[in-house]
Design an enzyme around this catalytic site. Structure first.
Site, short mmCIF file in Angstrom:
data_model
loop_
_atom_site.label_atom_id
_atom_site.label_comp_id
_atom_site.label_asym_id
_atom_site.label_seq_id
_atom_site.Cartn_x
_atom_site.Cartn_y
_atom_site.Cartn_z
N GLY B 53 0.86 -1.18 0.00
CA GLY B 53 0.00 0.00 0.00
C GLY B 53 0.89 1.22 0.00
N THR B 54 0.36 2.34 -0.47
CA THR B 54 1.26 3.47 -0.66
C THR B 54 1.00 4.71 0.20
OG1 THR B 54 0.04 3.72 -2.68
CG2 THR B 54 2.25 2.86 -2.84
N THR B 55 0.18 5.64 -0.28
CA THR B 55 0.21 6.94 0.39
C THR B 55 -0.91 7.17 1.40
OG1 THR B 55 1.20 7.79 -1.62
CG2 THR B 55 0.44 9.41 -0.02
#
Lengths: 251, 281
Positions: B53-55
């Site tokens: 998952g990123t931001t």
């Protein structure tokens, strides 16, 4: 050298039951009632911190009469059981039936083991369903038996009298205010039939409210909301269900 | 008494032993194999491929805090999932957003939620916000072994502090190091771009609505420059998850609200692709 006296198993069990019952009778009774939107727990409790009712899991509540340290122990055991089960499987796999079974086994083992003194407690495990038909209430006496109840249940010293009082007056679909008032009425009756006043600050009240938007349905009713409900005209049902949503949590 | 929690036998002795109010401590004692940190990982050559998952971004405003996350999970250069959820309520007054290895992160959130709930039920009172933040630290620290093999989990924790009457944000590093962030914070691969955007847009008198708009702008900028961060997906109706925590507790914006917010930001970006301009001086 003296031979130990022979005590028949019947007598031994009767003595243990007598011991436990006496212990439970020292505490005050409490009642658990179904009402239209859920299940309400009502008891007399001068302490604000030492609760008789508490949340076990999302839809499951716990009530106990008797010796505090013993039921507190069972309560925490139940919370651990429920949380571990929900963590291992899924939140939906935690049920009042499962919990009641575990409590029954635990109480039963303790009651019939000669090495331990019987627990002086009587428990109620209740789960609120999506509809009133889905509600489950289990009463667990000190000996590990388990009773599936409907409508209303009382536990504690004066339970029999209170139960019969409630049986006559409780009906399905009562509003919260009606159920609460009936419960207080039942609790105010003394063993000899006379009535006494229980002030609101000595009452401990909690509900499992199926209309709560949160997953966790257990909620304590305290302070202003409790006073309002006790003062409310039995007929005004909508006012208090609206209160329930807006009132902020105490804990 | 066997330690059987799956059947319906008597409660094992561990259940009835007075002890800590922590569910993790109970697990460590009773069934340590269930704790994620105790899992033995076989030696791995190179980096293990798993969805990431990123931001995640957070911003405070007078009266509360907003925590939001994009919806993309990537595995190398592949988009593994378009609608993953990375922002969760931790309890009534706090939320946690997670960047890093998705599988472990979701598991960690589940355990963290349970930890807070368990404490609350046993003690009859909530942990302080500081206490919650510290608990999360401990959990990340227990994941250090896996983090060293590339399976890091880096959360952002935000909550409303009932004692101080304001929203607060805590960020973490892979070793469990915790630091309180002021005004705004971001974590994950797109966080540098999001932080730049927030730095230019943040003011300390934002309304709740402005704060939610701000996080959408920041996530848009992160998606603009970071391939692992997903922007609002209008065609599939996938919008960022935006949560607001105030004195009234945790609230997640409905899909309708998130969609309106995202669409209005998108609309403006059609005219000004780089977003709102900050004053030069």
């Amino acid at each position: 050298m003296s031979t130990p006296f022979y005590v028949s198993p019947q007598q031994a069990m009767a003595d243990r039951a007598e011991y436990a019952r006496k212990g439970i009778a020292r505490g005050r009774s409490l009642v658990v009632l179904q009402y239209a939107d859920g299940i309400v727990f009502v008891g007399e409790n001068p302490s604000r911190a030492l609760h008789k009712f508490s949340e076990i899991y999302d839809r499951i509540g716990f009530a106990a009469a008797g010796k505090y340290n013993e039921y507190e122990n069972l309560r925490i055991g139940g919370v651990r059981y429920a949380d571990l089960r929900g963590y291992t499987y899924d939140r939906d796999d935690v049920t009042a039936r499962g919990l009641a079974n575990v409590y029954a086994q635990t109480l039963g083992t303790i009651f019939s083991s000669a090495a331990e003194k019987p627990y002086e407690v009587e428990l109620v495990v209740a789960e609120v369903g999506e509809t009133p038909e889905g509600d489950q209430i289990y009463r667990l006496p000190h000996d590990g038996s388990i009773v599936d109840e409907h409508g209303s249940v009382a536990v504690g010293g004066n339970a029999e009298q209170i139960s019969s009082f409630l049986d006559q007056r409780h009906r399905d679909g009562m509003s919260l205010a009606e159920a609460l008032k009936l419960a207080v009425q039942a609790l105010s009756r003394d063993t000899n039939g006379s009535e006494r006043e229980i002030p609101a600050e000595r009452l401990e009240v909690a509900v499992l409210d199926r209309t709560r938007p949160q997953k966790r349905k257990f909620k304590r009713i305290v302070g202003r909301q409790l006073a309002r409900l006790l003062a409310a005209d039995g007929a005004s049902t909508e006012a208090e269900s609206a209160d329930g949503a807006e009132d902020s949590e105490e804990e | 008494m066997e330690a059987n929690t799956r059947g319906t036998g008597r409660l094992p002795a561990a259940f009835l032993t007075p002890g800590s109010s922590s569910f993790m401590d109970f697990l460590a004692e009773h069934q340590p194999e269930l704790l994620p940190g105790n899992r033995q990982l076989p030696p791995v050559q190179g980096v293990l491929e798993a969805p990431h998952g990123t931001t995640i971004v957070a911003v405070t405003f007078p009266g509360g805090v907003v925590l939001a996350g994009d919806r993309r999970a990537t595995m190398g250069n592949v988009i593994a999932q378009r609608d993953i959820e990375k922002v969760f309520p931790a309890d009534e007054y706090s939320a946690v957003g997670i960047a890093g290895t998705a599988g472990l992160a979701v598991e960690m959130v589940k355990l963290f939620q349970l930890e807070l709930e368990h404490f609350e039920k046993v003690e009859g009172a909530q942990l302080s916000l500081e206490g919650k933040a510290n608990r999360l630290s401990t959990m990340i620290r227990s994941n250090l072994g896996m983090a060293m093999q590339g399976l890091a989990v880096v959360p952002l924790f935000a909550g409303y502090d009932l004692d101080r009457e304001k929203g607060r944000i805590f960020s973490y590093d892979v070793t469990g190091g915790r630091s309180e962030e002021h005004n705004f914070a971001a974590t994950g691969s797109g966080s540098v771009f999001a932080r730049g955007a927030m730095k230019k847009l943040f003011r300390d008198d934002l309304t709740e609505e402005q704060a939610t708009t701000l996080v959408v702008q920041a996530l848009y900028d992160a998606a603009d420059d970071d391939s692992a961060t997903g922007g609002p997906d209008v065609a599939r109706r996938i919008y960022p998850i935006i949560t607001v925590i105030t004195e009234d507790g945790f609230r997640r914006l409905t899909e309708q609200e998130a969609s309106e917010l995202s669409r209005s930001v998108l609309q403006r970006r059609l005219e000004e692709p780089d977003g709102p301009k900050a004053a030069l001086l």
